[in-house]
Design a protein around this motif. Sequence first.
Motif, PDB file in Angstrom:
ATOM      1  N   HIS A  11       0.882  -1.209   0.039  1.00 52.41           N
ATOM      2  CA  HIS A  11       0.117  -0.118   0.071  1.00 52.41           C
ATOM      3  C   HIS A  11       0.844   1.088   0.004  1.00 52.41           C
ATOM      4  CE1 HIS A  11      -1.923  -3.281   2.542  1.00 52.41           C
ATOM      5  NE2 HIS A  11      -2.632  -3.048   1.570  1.00 52.41           N
ATOM      6  N   ASP A  13       2.390   4.172   1.425  1.00 52.95           N
ATOM      7  CA  ASP A  13       2.727   4.532   2.987  1.00 52.95           C
ATOM      8  C   ASP A  13       3.454   3.170   3.662  1.00 52.95           C
ATOM      9  OD1 ASP A  13       0.824   2.769   4.294  1.00 52.95           O
ATOM     10  OD2 ASP A  13      -0.676   4.161   4.806  1.00 52.95           O
ATOM     11  N   ASP A  14       3.468   2.272   3.015  1.00 51.72           N
ATOM     12  CA  ASP A  14       4.034   1.040   3.698  1.00 51.72           C
ATOM     13  C   ASP A  14       5.631   1.156   3.663  1.00 51.72           C
ATOM     14  OD1 ASP A  14       1.790  -0.452   4.040  1.00 51.72           O
ATOM     15  OD2 ASP A  14       2.186  -2.020   2.673  1.00 51.72           O
ATOM     16  N   HIS A 112       0.521  -7.641   3.751  1.00 48.24           N
ATOM     17  CA  HIS A 112       2.174  -7.380   3.960  1.00 48.24           C
ATOM     18  C   HIS A 112       2.816  -8.553   3.696  1.00 48.24           C
ATOM     19  CE1 HIS A 112       0.853  -3.452   6.437  1.00 48.24           C
ATOM     20  NE2 HIS A 112       0.696  -3.342   5.026  1.00 48.24           N
ATOM     21  N   GLN A 153       7.037  -3.704  10.110  1.00 52.34           N
ATOM     22  CA  GLN A 153       6.010  -2.710   9.848  1.00 52.34           C
ATOM     23  C   GLN A 153       5.265  -2.955  11.308  1.00 52.34           C
ATOM     24  OE1 GLN A 153       5.099  -4.328   5.393  1.00 52.34           O
ATOM     25  NE2 GLN A 153       3.932  -2.356   5.966  1.00 52.34           N
TER      26      GLN A 153
HETATM   27 ZN    ZN Z   1       0.136  -1.574   4.356  1.00 52.11          ZN
END
Ligand code: ZN
Length: 238
Positions: A11, A13-14, A112, A153
């Motif tokens: 996505h 912003d990851d 993810h 993350q």
């Molecule tokens: Zn993400």
Amino acid sequence: MKLDILAFGAHPDDVELGCAATIAKEISQGKRVGIVDLTRGELGTRGSAELRDEEAAIAGEILGVSIRENLGFADGFFKNDKEHQLEIIKMIRKYQPEIVLCNAIDDRHIDHPKGSQLVSDACFLSGLLKIVTELDGVQQEKWRPKQVYHYIQWKNIEPDFVVDVTGFMDKKISSVMAYSSQFFDPKSNEPETPITSKNFTDSIEYRAKDLGRLIGVDFAEGFTSERYVAVENLSKLI
Ligand SMILES: [Zn+2]
């Protein structure tokens, strides 16, 4: 255009959350870095795909990346299959990076680890001569990145190595905050999500501080590596 480093994220912003400070540092040292987002994040509770397109462009400018592309895969539903692997292989062959950065190997959001494995598999397949791809009607040459590293993350994953990013956290925070629809905003009337809390925004800094503490610097970002991390000599580890 050949790049030194190509960072993929499921996505928009990851990449910023996982490794923006490392990217900013590499760029400051003259490396050419690009970002490829797999989806437009259209299933995100807050904001919209169009808004996230705009935010991603601003974040990319803040970091100074050479290119940013979006493959338009279906948020939540893309698969690690031949069709999706071929689209990523085209990006790898187009930009010929020495290093690929991609999503965390395990995480809360199902995209993810899925994106992580998809990009990793595509990096291997991209080096196979008999997989033929074309871009703009021109056949591409095979290309396999030398290294694939996974950023960290939501979940705390034990890193295989950390990068000292002291001096680059301001850029990281600015690039993350460019996604104003996604993170802590006391004025927002949109629903709360796990990433809209103040604690999550604060965690960007306190995780980097904690990783930095462990290596005796102010801030660090951690990565896992698929291969043994090799160094030329012992002094390079100081
Ligand atoms: Zn993400």
